[in-house]
Design a protein around this motif. Structure first.
Motif, PDB file in Angstrom:
ATOM      1  N   ILE A  69       0.871  -1.179   0.000  1.00 29.28           N
ATOM      2  CA  ILE A  69       0.000   0.000   0.000  1.00 29.28           C
ATOM      3  C   ILE A  69       0.905   1.226   0.000  1.00 29.28           C
ATOM      4  CG2 ILE A  69      -1.790   1.268   1.253  1.00 29.28           C
ATOM      5  CD1 ILE A  69      -2.602  -1.347   2.587  1.00 29.28           C
ATOM      6  N   GLU A  70       0.519   2.231  -0.754  1.00 26.66           N
ATOM      7  CA  GLU A  70       1.321   3.454  -0.819  1.00 26.66           C
ATOM      8  C   GLU A  70       1.416   4.110   0.556  1.00 26.66           C
ATOM      9  OE1 GLU A  70       3.060   4.691  -3.361  1.00 26.66           O
ATOM     10  OE2 GLU A  70       2.472   2.930  -4.536  1.00 26.66           O
ATOM     11  N   ILE A  71       2.592   4.605   0.885  1.00 28.18           N
ATOM     12  CA  ILE A  71       2.806   5.201   2.195  1.00 28.18           C
ATOM     13  C   ILE A  71       1.904   6.414   2.437  1.00 28.18           C
ATOM     14  CG2 ILE A  71       4.738   6.669   1.515  1.00 28.18           C
ATOM     15  CD1 ILE A  71       5.922   5.790   4.367  1.00 28.18           C
ATOM     16  N   ASP A  72       1.627   7.191   1.398  1.00 25.46           N
ATOM     17  CA  ASP A  72       0.757   8.357   1.575  1.00 25.46           C
ATOM     18  C   ASP A  72      -0.639   7.943   2.026  1.00 25.46           C
ATOM     19  OD1 ASP A  72       2.720  10.188   1.001  1.00 25.46           O
ATOM     20  OD2 ASP A  72       2.182  10.367  -1.116  1.00 25.46           O
ATOM     21  N   MET A  73      -1.135   6.828   1.518  1.00 32.13           N
ATOM     22  CA  MET A  73      -2.448   6.344   1.920  1.00 32.13           C
ATOM     23  C   MET A  73      -2.434   5.965   3.409  1.00 32.13           C
ATOM     24  SD  MET A  73      -4.690   3.083   0.586  1.00 32.13           S
ATOM     25  CE  MET A  73      -4.846   3.723  -1.079  1.00 32.13           C
ATOM     26  N   ILE A  74      -1.390   5.269   3.834  1.00 34.01           N
ATOM     27  CA  ILE A  74      -1.305   4.856   5.228  1.00 34.01           C
ATOM     28  C   ILE A  74      -1.081   6.067   6.132  1.00 34.01           C
ATOM     29  CG2 ILE A  74       0.001   3.470   6.888  1.00 34.01           C
ATOM     30  CD1 ILE A  74      -1.925   1.942   4.945  1.00 34.01           C
ATOM     31  N   ARG A  75      -0.293   7.016   5.697  1.00 30.48           N
ATOM     32  CA  ARG A  75      -0.093   8.236   6.496  1.00 30.48           C
ATOM     33  C   ARG A  75      -1.432   8.923   6.748  1.00 30.48           C
ATOM     34  NH1 ARG A  75       3.108  12.054   3.720  1.00 30.48           N
ATOM     35  NH2 ARG A  75       3.079  13.258   5.625  1.00 30.48           N
ATOM     36  N   LYS A  76      -2.267   9.004   5.722  1.00 35.90           N
ATOM     37  CA  LYS A  76      -3.576   9.646   5.873  1.00 35.90           C
ATOM     38  C   LYS A  76      -4.497   8.855   6.798  1.00 35.90           C
ATOM     39  CE  LYS A  76      -3.335  11.865   1.378  1.00 35.90           C
ATOM     40  NZ  LYS A  76      -3.761  11.825  -0.018  1.00 35.90           N
ATOM     41  N   LEU A  77      -4.371   7.539   6.782  1.00 37.95           N
ATOM     42  CA  LEU A  77      -5.222   6.668   7.602  1.00 37.95           C
ATOM     43  C   LEU A  77      -4.695   6.462   9.015  1.00 37.95           C
ATOM     44  CD1 LEU A  77      -5.946   3.679   5.182  1.00 37.95           C
ATOM     45  CD2 LEU A  77      -7.517   5.498   5.840  1.00 37.95           C
ATOM     46  N   SER A  78      -3.436   6.740   9.250  1.00 35.45           N
ATOM     47  CA  SER A  78      -2.769   6.289  10.473  1.00 35.45           C
ATOM     48  C   SER A  78      -3.434   6.772  11.761  1.00 35.45           C
ATOM     49  CB  SER A  78      -1.291   6.678  10.461  1.00 35.45           C
ATOM     50  OG  SER A  78      -1.141   8.085  10.452  1.00 35.45           O
ATOM     51  N   THR A  79      -3.800   8.027  11.833  1.00 33.89           N
ATOM     52  CA  THR A  79      -4.403   8.533  13.070  1.00 33.89           C
ATOM     53  C   THR A  79      -5.744   7.864  13.325  1.00 33.89           C
ATOM     54  OG1 THR A  79      -3.270  10.645  12.839  1.00 33.89           O
ATOM     55  CG2 THR A  79      -5.211  10.595  14.271  1.00 33.89           C
ATOM     56  N   ARG A  80      -6.596   7.846  12.314  1.00 39.81           N
ATOM     57  CA  ARG A  80      -7.919   7.230  12.474  1.00 39.81           C
ATOM     58  C   ARG A  80      -7.784   5.730  12.767  1.00 39.81           C
ATOM     59  NH1 ARG A  80     -12.552   6.746   7.924  1.00 39.81           N
ATOM     60  NH2 ARG A  80     -14.062   5.655   9.217  1.00 39.81           N
ATOM     61  N   LEU A  81      -6.864   5.070  12.080  1.00 38.03           N
ATOM     62  CA  LEU A  81      -6.653   3.634  12.276  1.00 38.03           C
ATOM     63  C   LEU A  81      -6.294   3.326  13.727  1.00 38.03           C
ATOM     64  CD1 LEU A  81      -6.247   0.728  11.156  1.00 38.03           C
ATOM     65  CD2 LEU A  81      -3.882   1.387  10.693  1.00 38.03           C
ATOM     66  N   ILE A  82      -5.289   3.988  14.244  1.00 40.73           N
ATOM     67  CA  ILE A  82      -4.854   3.714  15.612  1.00 40.73           C
ATOM     68  C   ILE A  82      -5.916   4.159  16.612  1.00 40.73           C
ATOM     69  CG2 ILE A  82      -3.095   4.154  17.371  1.00 40.73           C
ATOM     70  CD1 ILE A  82      -2.225   2.311  14.994  1.00 40.73           C
ATOM     71  N   ASP A  83      -6.562   5.294  16.371  1.00 35.05           N
ATOM     72  CA  ASP A  83      -7.630   5.748  17.272  1.00 35.05           C
ATOM     73  C   ASP A  83      -8.745   4.706  17.377  1.00 35.05           C
ATOM     74  OD1 ASP A  83      -6.279   8.086  17.830  1.00 35.05           O
ATOM     75  OD2 ASP A  83      -7.541   9.355  16.543  1.00 35.05           O
ATOM     76  N   GLU A  84      -9.154   4.153  16.247  1.00 32.54           N
ATOM     77  CA  GLU A  84     -10.221   3.151  16.265  1.00 32.54           C
ATOM     78  C   GLU A  84      -9.754   1.841  16.907  1.00 32.54           C
ATOM     79  OE1 GLU A  84     -12.666   2.658  12.797  1.00 32.54           O
ATOM     80  OE2 GLU A  84     -12.620   4.813  12.363  1.00 32.54           O
ATOM     81  N   LEU A  85      -8.505   1.471  16.662  1.00 37.09           N
ATOM     82  CA  LEU A  85      -7.994   0.234  17.241  1.00 37.09           C
ATOM     83  C   LEU A  85      -7.797   0.340  18.758  1.00 37.09           C
ATOM     84  CD1 LEU A  85      -5.493  -1.006  14.518  1.00 37.09           C
ATOM     85  CD2 LEU A  85      -7.833  -1.783  14.953  1.00 37.09           C
ATOM     86  N   THR A  86      -7.506   1.542  19.252  1.00 36.99           N
ATOM     87  CA  THR A  86      -7.397   1.703  20.707  1.00 36.99           C
ATOM     88  C   THR A  86      -8.735   1.426  21.380  1.00 36.99           C
ATOM     89  OG1 THR A  86      -7.824   4.084  20.675  1.00 36.99           O
ATOM     90  CG2 THR A  86      -5.521   3.388  20.579  1.00 36.99           C
ATOM     91  N   ILE A  87      -9.815   1.783  20.709  1.00 41.77           N
ATOM     92  CA  ILE A  87     -11.148   1.533  21.260  1.00 41.77           C
ATOM     93  C   ILE A  87     -11.459   0.038  21.226  1.00 41.77           C
ATOM     94  CG2 ILE A  87     -13.619   1.927  20.890  1.00 41.77           C
ATOM     95  CD1 ILE A  87     -12.763   4.730  19.745  1.00 41.77           C
ATOM     96  N   VAL A  88     -11.200  -0.589  20.098  1.00 39.04           N
ATOM     97  CA  VAL A  88     -11.509  -2.018  19.937  1.00 39.04           C
ATOM     98  C   VAL A  88     -10.697  -2.876  20.909  1.00 39.04           C
ATOM     99  CG1 VAL A  88     -11.359  -3.981  18.345  1.00 39.04           C
ATOM    100  CG2 VAL A  88     -12.226  -1.787  17.530  1.00 39.04           C
ATOM    101  N   THR A  89      -9.405  -2.570  21.043  1.00 36.09           N
ATOM    102  CA  THR A  89      -8.523  -3.410  21.862  1.00 36.09           C
ATOM    103  C   THR A  89      -8.439  -2.948  23.314  1.00 36.09           C
ATOM    104  OG1 THR A  89      -6.565  -2.086  21.338  1.00 36.09           O
ATOM    105  CG2 THR A  89      -7.065  -3.964  19.875  1.00 36.09           C
ATOM    106  N   GLN A  90      -8.943  -1.752  23.586  1.00 37.27           N
ATOM    107  CA  GLN A  90      -8.830  -1.146  24.915  1.00 37.27           C
ATOM    108  C   GLN A  90      -7.365  -1.060  25.350  1.00 37.27           C
ATOM    109  OE1 GLN A  90     -11.560  -3.286  27.488  1.00 37.27           O
ATOM    110  NE2 GLN A  90     -13.307  -2.231  26.585  1.00 37.27           N
ATOM    111  N   SER A  91      -6.517  -0.687  24.377  1.00 35.16           N
ATOM    112  CA  SER A  91      -5.086  -0.500  24.619  1.00 35.16           C
ATOM    113  C   SER A  91      -4.740   0.971  24.405  1.00 35.16           C
ATOM    114  CB  SER A  91      -4.256  -1.342  23.645  1.00 35.16           C
ATOM    115  OG  SER A  91      -4.514  -2.712  23.818  1.00 35.16           O
ATOM    116  N   PRO A  92      -3.791   1.500  25.166  1.00 32.48           N
ATOM    117  CA  PRO A  92      -3.402   2.893  24.954  1.00 32.48           C
ATOM    118  C   PRO A  92      -2.720   3.089  23.606  1.00 32.48           C
ATOM    119  CG  PRO A  92      -2.118   1.902  26.744  1.00 32.48           C
ATOM    120  CD  PRO A  92      -3.086   0.874  26.274  1.00 32.48           C
ATOM    121  N   LYS A  93      -2.867   4.280  23.074  1.00 30.24           N
ATOM    122  CA  LYS A  93      -2.333   4.612  21.756  1.00 30.24           C
ATOM    123  C   LYS A  93      -0.827   4.345  21.660  1.00 30.24           C
ATOM    124  CE  LYS A  93      -2.931   8.204  18.321  1.00 30.24           C
ATOM    125  NZ  LYS A  93      -3.644   9.432  18.011  1.00 30.24           N
TER     126      LYS A  93
END
Length: 109
Positions: free
Chosen positions: A10-34
């Motif tokens: 996957i192009e790095i620019d795509m992941i850079r744009k998704l990175s904040t939302r991705l980790i924010d959503e995963l912190t909720i699902v896993t109940q793990s700190p960012k």
């Protein structure tokens, strides 16, 4: 840090744009700190029949087992975000780590 998320194809620019939302959503699902998450882009070249081939999106998550339900939710969250970003398909693989085999500063968990 856990979970360790490694992404390739996957192009790095795509992941850079998704990175904040991705980790924010995963912190909720896993109940793990960012700050427990790591997100790594692996640059790789696929080869087929002596030629450079088209790669496909692949995500690997290495973590301590959180059960099937959480694992499914993590896979669905990652797939949804990558699909919304324009990749119609993504493969996801989980590697379950064993605490006695994982060391931080010479001490196992």
């Amino acid at each position: 840090m856990m979970p360790q998320i490694k992404i390739r194809g996957i192009e790095i620019d795509m992941i850079r744009k998704l990175s904040t939302r991705l980790i924010d959503e995963l912190t909720i699902v896993t109940q793990s700190p960012k700050n427990d998450f790591t997100l790594e882009m692996i640059h790789s070249t696929f080869v087929l029949d002596g030629e450079v081939a088209t790669s496909y999106p692949f995500v690997e998550i290495a973590w301590f087992d959180r059960g099937q339900e959480i694992q499914d939710q993590v896979a669905q969250t990652i797939s949804k975000l990558i699909n919304e970003a324009g990749c119609p398909s993504v493969d996801i693989m989980f590697t379950i780590l064993e605490k006695p085999r994982y060391y931080e500063n010479g001490e196992h968990y």
